[in-house]
Design a protein around this motif. Sequence first.
Motif, PDB file in Angstrom:
ATOM      1  N   ASN A 294     -13.047   1.132  -4.641  1.00 16.47           N
ATOM      2  CA  ASN A 294     -11.583   0.654  -5.003  1.00 16.47           C
ATOM      3  C   ASN A 294     -11.449   0.193  -6.311  1.00 16.47           C
TER       4      ASN A 294
ATOM      5  N   ALA B 138      -2.922  -7.647   4.736  1.00 13.92           N
ATOM      6  CA  ALA B 138      -4.810  -7.193   4.818  1.00 13.92           C
ATOM      7  C   ALA B 138      -5.263  -7.575   3.696  1.00 13.92           C
TER       8      ALA B 138
ATOM      9  N   ASP C 246       1.558  -5.336  10.627  1.00 13.56           N
ATOM     10  CA  ASP C 246       1.275  -5.811   9.083  1.00 13.56           C
ATOM     11  C   ASP C 246      -0.079  -6.909   9.113  1.00 13.56           C
ATOM     12  N   GLY C 247      -0.766  -6.502   8.378  1.00 14.42           N
ATOM     13  CA  GLY C 247      -2.180  -7.184   8.018  1.00 14.42           C
ATOM     14  C   GLY C 247      -3.095  -6.648   9.033  1.00 14.42           C
ATOM     15  N   ASP C 248      -2.939  -5.583   9.664  1.00 18.64           N
ATOM     16  CA  ASP C 248      -3.973  -5.105  10.204  1.00 18.64           C
ATOM     17  C   ASP C 248      -5.072  -4.161   9.506  1.00 18.64           C
ATOM     18  N   ASP C 249      -6.315  -4.327   9.799  1.00 15.34           N
ATOM     19  CA  ASP C 249      -7.149  -3.864   8.993  1.00 15.34           C
ATOM     20  C   ASP C 249      -8.396  -3.261  10.026  1.00 15.34           C
TER      21      ASP C 249
ATOM     22  N   ARG D 203     -11.697 -10.521  14.437  1.00 17.47           N
ATOM     23  CA  ARG D 203     -10.353 -10.963  14.045  1.00 17.47           C
ATOM     24  C   ARG D 203      -9.449 -10.652  15.455  1.00 17.47           C
TER      25      ARG D 203
ATOM     26  N   ARG E 151       3.438 -11.322  -3.626  1.00 18.87           N
ATOM     27  CA  ARG E 151       3.262  -9.963  -2.578  1.00 18.87           C
ATOM     28  C   ARG E 151       3.139 -10.567  -1.168  1.00 18.87           C
ATOM     29  N   TRP E 152       2.614 -11.733  -0.877  1.00 15.60           N
ATOM     30  CA  TRP E 152       2.151 -12.201   0.382  1.00 15.60           C
ATOM     31  C   TRP E 152       1.988 -13.676   0.532  1.00 15.60           C
TER      32      TRP E 152
ATOM     33  N   LEU F  10      -6.966  -0.782  -1.425  1.00 15.01           N
ATOM     34  CA  LEU F  10      -8.130  -1.405  -0.569  1.00 15.01           C
ATOM     35  C   LEU F  10      -7.803  -1.263   0.891  1.00 15.01           C
ATOM     36  N   VAL F  11      -6.613  -1.847   1.313  1.00 17.71           N
ATOM     37  CA  VAL F  11      -6.370  -1.996   2.607  1.00 17.71           C
ATOM     38  C   VAL F  11      -4.903  -1.481   2.821  1.00 17.71           C
ATOM     39  N   LYS F  12      -4.314  -1.553   3.809  1.00 18.26           N
ATOM     40  CA  LYS F  12      -2.878  -0.986   4.371  1.00 18.26           C
ATOM     41  C   LYS F  12      -1.851  -1.867   3.597  1.00 18.26           C
ATOM     42  N   SER F  13      -1.972  -3.148   3.841  1.00 16.66           N
ATOM     43  CA  SER F  13      -0.906  -4.007   3.241  1.00 16.66           C
ATOM     44  C   SER F  13      -1.224  -5.239   2.413  1.00 16.66           C
ATOM     45  N   ASP F  14      -0.431  -5.868   1.713  1.00 17.75           N
ATOM     46  CA  ASP F  14      -0.739  -6.833   0.960  1.00 17.75           C
ATOM     47  C   ASP F  14      -1.305  -8.124   1.968  1.00 17.75           C
TER      48      ASP F  14
ATOM     49  N   TYR G 262      -2.645 -15.612  -6.059  1.00  4.90           N
ATOM     50  CA  TYR G 262      -3.268 -14.740  -6.804  1.00  4.90           C
ATOM     51  C   TYR G 262      -2.429 -13.892  -7.690  1.00  4.90           C
TER      52      TYR G 262
END
Lengths: 363, 154
Positions: free
Chosen positions: A101, B124, A282-285, A291, A255-256, B118-122, A354
């Motif tokens: 990454n 995540a 949103d937030g799915d990984d 989780r 951003r979050w 890295l991942v789909k969204s901020d 961050y």
Amino acid sequence: MDTAKKISLVLAFSLASVLGQARVWDEHAKQLLLRSLQHAYNVNVRAIVVQYCSESGTFQQLKVEQTKTGKSRYTVIEPLRDQGVESVDDGMKAVTYLPDNKLVLIQSSTRNEFQDAKERLALAERNYKLSWENAPKIAGRKTVCVVATPKKGPMEQRRFYIDSETAYLLRSETVSKEGERSVKYDTRCVAYPDDMIDPGMEINAFGANTVKYERQVTISRAHPATSRLGFEPIVPAQLPYGFTVSACQITKSERWQAVVVRVSDGLVRGAVYQWKPEAEGDGDDDSAPDRSSMVTHGVRMLMVADIPRTARERILQAFATSGDHSMLTSDKTSNRELNRCTGLFNNCVGLRSYSYVPPTQTY
Amino acid sequence: MNCKSVQQALSAYLDQELTGSEMLRIRSHVTRCAACTAEEESLRSLKHILSNAPTAVPAVGFEARLASCLKAEYVQEKRANIKLSTLALVSMAAAALTFLALPSVQQKPIEAPKAQPLVKSDAAFGIRADQAAFSGSDPLGGGRIILATDYGHR
């Protein structure tokens, strides 16, 4: 059956009974577990370990270098696609490098943040029936197996194989209610060298983007940061299965923006993230293990913890239903009570942020 | 024809290696010149002695020792040549590579590949980063030691 066979059978049964016999929880085993929780090994460690995720059926093999002063370096060896992933920590700063990454995460070390081993042990003794067994050698080291059997709920039995001399954790297993045993963490080989070269903090991360996390100020219930979230964070006063809130933090970011409630039952540690989702999912990984999530009143809550899915969902449900009695919002909760619950681990409510910084090469 | 030129060709005259006219001119001079006559007699006598000298016989094993010495010297010389030629080849290759690479380095800097998301969204991403920090080295707590892009399948 001749005499020799009989003797060997008797010996085998005796050995098995000695090895597998559960012993009463005593001071020796308690101190061993406490030292392991404190990471008080007092030795340099060089090891090859494997961590497994039974839920997703995946594994990761790592090289571990850790000095007795607390500096550490972890390097992924397997699988091939994760090779080169590295993490270094000197007790002040933690740096994680993800080469694929092209990303370097720099954060303040959390090693000294949770100096809560005694409180964890007390909570574990409340939630688990603890015992110990003599166990076979692992990676050539004599071990003691600490067995933690949950007193209630769908939680799994946890078995910790600890080096009887150094208190270094060599293997961790869970046993489900159905008796299915899963290895979570295992040591292939380990050495405790007298002298060890400082693993250093340098990571050669050519061309990587850097994301820097910075710990900022301590907040209280009335901290203005909570108003910027756009929702009322939920910090339940009570959780199922003996879980307790150990800390509540706010992730402040352009951003979050989210709240992180850290929970523990003494042994397992987890986190419940709360934020206003921008879109469905949103937030799915998909690749991240352990989780569960749910959306309630427009707020998404996602829990990460190495416990059975049913237990995670039950805890999330407790968060959702205790919205009106959240310790942060309820007038019924006194500051004293809030401090008692969140202060169990002597932790404050922190603010974490961050920010992106320009690419650099070496840290 | 003078004495100097006659004495230079006197050896070839005695071996009858000259043309007829040269032979006649030298013979004519030698019969008339006492110094050249004496020189001719001296040289003829020396040639006669040498032609009648006995052949030298080598000592026993001389031939084998000589062959061995020659072989050792040949091998040593060959090794030295190989070293020299290898060194020369390596030097030439290094020089050629430097010559080829230098202009491209000067003209175009090395570009690092661009980062993949890295991942789909901020959200995540934030969760992953937070997990990276807080799971730390606490396998006892069920946390992962290290954050990775993915776990490999067993």
